[in-house]
Design a protein around this motif. Sequence first.
Motif, PDB file in Angstrom:
ATOM      1  N   ASP A 150       6.490  47.978 -16.378  1.00  0.00           N
ATOM      2  CA  ASP A 150       7.185  47.848 -15.244  1.00  0.00           C
ATOM      3  C   ASP A 150       6.638  47.838 -13.817  1.00  0.00           C
ATOM      4  O   ASP A 150       6.841  48.372 -13.002  1.00  0.00           O
ATOM      5  CB  ASP A 150       8.651  50.027 -15.037  1.00  0.00           C
ATOM      6  CG  ASP A 150       7.460  50.509 -14.702  1.00  0.00           C
ATOM      7  OD1 ASP A 150       6.140  50.653 -15.598  1.00  0.00           O
ATOM      8  OD2 ASP A 150       7.612  51.872 -15.451  1.00  0.00           O
ATOM      9  N   CYS A 151       5.429  47.733 -14.039  1.00  0.00           N
ATOM     10  CA  CYS A 151       4.464  47.879 -12.877  1.00  0.00           C
ATOM     11  C   CYS A 151       4.611  45.933 -12.714  1.00  0.00           C
ATOM     12  O   CYS A 151       4.984  45.559 -13.419  1.00  0.00           O
ATOM     13  CB  CYS A 151       2.952  47.494 -13.884  1.00  0.00           C
ATOM     14  SG  CYS A 151       2.226  46.789 -15.285  1.00  0.00           S
ATOM     15  N   GLU A 152       3.673  45.334 -12.176  1.00  0.00           N
ATOM     16  CA  GLU A 152       3.847  44.112 -11.093  1.00  0.00           C
ATOM     17  C   GLU A 152       2.734  43.457 -11.701  1.00  0.00           C
ATOM     18  O   GLU A 152       1.640  43.743 -11.963  1.00  0.00           O
ATOM     19  CB  GLU A 152       3.156  43.847  -8.747  1.00  0.00           C
ATOM     20  CG  GLU A 152       3.553  43.117  -8.500  1.00  0.00           C
ATOM     21  CD  GLU A 152       3.011  42.283  -7.109  1.00  0.00           C
ATOM     22  OE1 GLU A 152       2.584  41.193  -7.404  1.00  0.00           O
ATOM     23  OE2 GLU A 152       2.596  44.462  -7.106  1.00  0.00           O
ATOM     24  N   ILE A 153       3.497  41.815 -11.872  1.00  0.00           N
ATOM     25  CA  ILE A 153       1.828  41.160 -12.829  1.00  0.00           C
ATOM     26  C   ILE A 153       2.273  39.768 -11.945  1.00  0.00           C
ATOM     27  O   ILE A 153       3.072  39.835 -11.657  1.00  0.00           O
ATOM     28  CB  ILE A 153       2.651  40.233 -14.303  1.00  0.00           C
ATOM     29  CG1 ILE A 153       3.007  42.256 -14.779  1.00  0.00           C
ATOM     30  CG2 ILE A 153       1.764  40.137 -14.724  1.00  0.00           C
ATOM     31  CD1 ILE A 153       2.918  41.671 -16.491  1.00  0.00           C
ATOM     32  N   VAL A 154       1.452  39.766 -11.199  1.00  0.00           N
ATOM     33  CA  VAL A 154       1.117  38.306 -10.305  1.00  0.00           C
ATOM     34  C   VAL A 154       1.128  37.283 -11.484  1.00  0.00           C
ATOM     35  O   VAL A 154       0.445  36.814 -12.079  1.00  0.00           O
ATOM     36  CB  VAL A 154      -0.371  38.641  -9.336  1.00  0.00           C
ATOM     37  CG1 VAL A 154      -0.736  37.268  -8.350  1.00  0.00           C
ATOM     38  CG2 VAL A 154      -0.966  40.114  -9.247  1.00  0.00           C
ATOM     39  N   ALA A 155       2.163  36.491 -10.552  1.00  0.00           N
ATOM     40  CA  ALA A 155       2.173  35.056 -11.317  1.00  0.00           C
ATOM     41  C   ALA A 155       1.219  33.919 -10.889  1.00  0.00           C
ATOM     42  O   ALA A 155       0.940  33.849  -9.349  1.00  0.00           O
ATOM     43  CB  ALA A 155       3.143  34.545 -11.271  1.00  0.00           C
ATOM     44  N   VAL A 156      -0.169  33.460 -11.742  1.00  0.00           N
ATOM     45  CA  VAL A 156      -0.821  32.189 -10.605  1.00  0.00           C
ATOM     46  C   VAL A 156       0.168  30.974 -10.588  1.00  0.00           C
ATOM     47  O   VAL A 156       0.643  30.747 -12.141  1.00  0.00           O
ATOM     48  CB  VAL A 156      -2.093  32.762 -11.778  1.00  0.00           C
ATOM     49  CG1 VAL A 156      -2.769  33.690 -11.057  1.00  0.00           C
ATOM     50  CG2 VAL A 156      -2.230  32.585 -13.361  1.00  0.00           C
ATOM     51  N   LYS A 157      -0.180  30.136 -10.844  1.00  0.00           N
ATOM     52  CA  LYS A 157       0.490  29.027 -10.291  1.00  0.00           C
ATOM     53  C   LYS A 157      -0.496  28.208 -11.143  1.00  0.00           C
ATOM     54  O   LYS A 157      -2.172  28.265 -10.959  1.00  0.00           O
ATOM     55  CB  LYS A 157       0.604  28.061  -9.295  1.00  0.00           C
ATOM     56  CG  LYS A 157       1.617  28.480  -8.045  1.00  0.00           C
ATOM     57  CD  LYS A 157       1.592  27.850  -7.290  1.00  0.00           C
ATOM     58  CE  LYS A 157       2.175  28.192  -6.335  1.00  0.00           C
ATOM     59  NZ  LYS A 157       2.358  30.169  -5.573  1.00  0.00           N
ATOM     60  N   ASP A 158      -0.291  26.753 -11.520  1.00  0.00           N
ATOM     61  CA  ASP A 158      -1.680  25.888 -12.813  1.00  0.00           C
ATOM     62  C   ASP A 158      -2.598  25.389 -11.096  1.00  0.00           C
ATOM     63  O   ASP A 158      -2.370  25.313  -9.992  1.00  0.00           O
ATOM     64  CB  ASP A 158      -0.095  24.674 -12.975  1.00  0.00           C
ATOM     65  CG  ASP A 158      -1.295  23.890 -14.331  1.00  0.00           C
ATOM     66  OD1 ASP A 158      -2.190  23.713 -14.702  1.00  0.00           O
ATOM     67  OD2 ASP A 158      -0.938  22.531 -13.732  1.00  0.00           O
ATOM     68  N   GLY A 159      -3.433  25.693 -11.961  1.00  0.00           N
ATOM     69  CA  GLY A 159      -4.430  25.040 -11.199  1.00  0.00           C
ATOM     70  C   GLY A 159      -5.620  26.061  -9.745  1.00  0.00           C
ATOM     71  O   GLY A 159      -6.325  25.758  -9.430  1.00  0.00           O
ATOM     72  N   GLU A 160      -4.714  27.631  -9.631  1.00  0.00           N
ATOM     73  CA  GLU A 160      -4.890  28.302  -8.597  1.00  0.00           C
ATOM     74  C   GLU A 160      -6.848  29.224  -9.264  1.00  0.00           C
ATOM     75  O   GLU A 160      -6.813  29.314 -10.307  1.00  0.00           O
ATOM     76  CB  GLU A 160      -4.165  29.428  -8.916  1.00  0.00           C
ATOM     77  CG  GLU A 160      -4.549  30.478  -7.423  1.00  0.00           C
ATOM     78  CD  GLU A 160      -2.902  31.201  -8.134  1.00  0.00           C
ATOM     79  OE1 GLU A 160      -1.978  30.681  -8.061  1.00  0.00           O
ATOM     80  OE2 GLU A 160      -3.540  32.327  -7.693  1.00  0.00           O
ATOM     81  N   GLU A 161      -7.549  29.014  -8.287  1.00  0.00           N
ATOM     82  CA  GLU A 161      -8.453  29.733  -8.040  1.00  0.00           C
ATOM     83  C   GLU A 161      -8.434  31.071  -8.828  1.00  0.00           C
ATOM     84  O   GLU A 161      -8.292  31.421  -6.872  1.00  0.00           O
ATOM     85  CB  GLU A 161     -10.255  28.810  -7.992  1.00  0.00           C
ATOM     86  CG  GLU A 161      -9.907  27.222  -8.439  1.00  0.00           C
ATOM     87  CD  GLU A 161     -11.245  27.046  -7.615  1.00  0.00           C
ATOM     88  OE1 GLU A 161     -11.534  26.153  -8.617  1.00  0.00           O
ATOM     89  OE2 GLU A 161     -11.795  27.055  -6.827  1.00  0.00           O
ATOM     90  N   LEU A 162      -9.121  32.116  -8.677  1.00  0.00           N
ATOM     91  CA  LEU A 162      -9.772  33.336  -7.864  1.00  0.00           C
ATOM     92  C   LEU A 162     -10.809  34.028  -7.967  1.00  0.00           C
ATOM     93  O   LEU A 162     -11.711  33.334  -8.914  1.00  0.00           O
ATOM     94  CB  LEU A 162      -8.717  34.329  -9.566  1.00  0.00           C
ATOM     95  CG  LEU A 162      -8.836  36.030  -9.214  1.00  0.00           C
ATOM     96  CD1 LEU A 162      -8.005  36.069  -7.782  1.00  0.00           C
ATOM     97  CD2 LEU A 162      -8.667  36.812 -10.460  1.00  0.00           C
ATOM     98  N   ASP A 163     -11.405  34.227  -6.737  1.00  0.00           N
ATOM     99  CA  ASP A 163     -12.299  34.603  -6.753  1.00  0.00           C
ATOM    100  C   ASP A 163     -12.769  35.951  -6.514  1.00  0.00           C
ATOM    101  O   ASP A 163     -12.089  36.611  -6.708  1.00  0.00           O
ATOM    102  CB  ASP A 163     -12.637  34.882  -5.545  1.00  0.00           C
ATOM    103  CG  ASP A 163     -14.337  34.817  -4.417  1.00  0.00           C
ATOM    104  OD1 ASP A 163     -15.305  35.539  -5.159  1.00  0.00           O
ATOM    105  OD2 ASP A 163     -14.642  34.354  -3.256  1.00  0.00           O
TER     106      ASP A 163
END
Length: 402
Positions: free
Chosen positions: A120-133
């Motif tokens: 029931d927690c939030e999960i962040v959906a990442v996009k194809d090719g997205e970068e995360l610093d």
Amino acid sequence: METSYRAVPIAKDVYWVGAIDWSLRNFHGYTTHRGSTYNAFLILADKIVLVDTVKKQYKDELLQRISSVVDPKKIDYIISNHAEMDHSGALPEIIREVNPEKIFASTMGVKNLKAQLHLDCEIVAVKDGEELDIGGKKLKFIETRMLHWPDSMFTYLVDEGILFSQDAFGMHYATRSIFVDECLRGTVEHELATYYANILMPFSALIKNLFAKLEKAGLNIKMVAPDHGPIFRTPEDVNWVLSLYKEYAEQKPHNRAVVVYDTMWGSTDKMARAIADGLAHGGTEVRVLPISGTHRSDVATEVLRAGAIVVGSPTINNNMFPSVADVLTYLKGLKPQNKLAAAFGSYGWSGEAVKQITDIFESIKLEVVDSIRIQWVPTKEQLKECFELGVKISKMLKERCP
Ligand code: FEO
């Protein structure tokens, strides 16, 4: 902290923190003769990141390995590359233990994790090719839908060139030797092929596209860290695994045949032996696999690099043997391509099995060369026909695989 299970550094500030399942012998119907590992990875940057978790019962092993480097409560982000339970089973308890700032998954990963684990927690959906610093390091997400689940994705640690590739490039091989260059090469190659044959073969066309996608993304892959088995860390080993996957995905026929069969009173066995002798006489490498001593997943491994598959069954109660049906149902789902095929079998009075086998070959678009049905016990002349079938298949194979 002193713990029984320790993390293993794989690069600067990057650790293997997975679990070893020494006793696993059945992975959803695939016989895992050497057990498996569930690999998870810890990245230390301004943000502390856990990539994947492990099977539920190995949660404590994972936490202890993390604790040998850092307090698990300091983990900021968890990334789920793949929602299957061998990598996500421990996730709910790890979330409770760690209380991370964020959890990331692909769009389908968010759906699949919530549906399976009732999170029931939030999960962040990442996009194809997205970068995360993550502060001092950067991650890039690469969606690999249907390799081999809809949620599958890779996470790439940009400057270090580490590809966390979840199931892809993995193998069921329980070993405390974390790197491929510490393992026996023949074992690695066999288990890699076995994993591909049993898990990824149906998605071979997508794997060909994956290579184009990785090239387009301009990744400089220095290490391939899958979720099962040892890690490819040398340039030679990285090139090796990528080239083996390209070869598997092509499913180019080789001058190699698999004869797989079961027998009731020994007649189908006699036919198998004569066909195999004909294949060998024609110059084809032949593997004879009596089903009574061969698991379906080991048949799949042999089929991966064979150019021909020859299947034999007696008829029982108007059907092929259940053991042969088991193997063929499994192979049908794996969709092997570019293979010649032939069916054979002895029967008493109705003899439906050979046609049933041939129908399955046709349904998965294998090229049916011929079939032989023999009533009761084969004569010398009939065994000669079986031998000649082997020679004929061998000749066709040699024309295809010069
Ligand atoms: Fe290793 Fe598809 O799970």
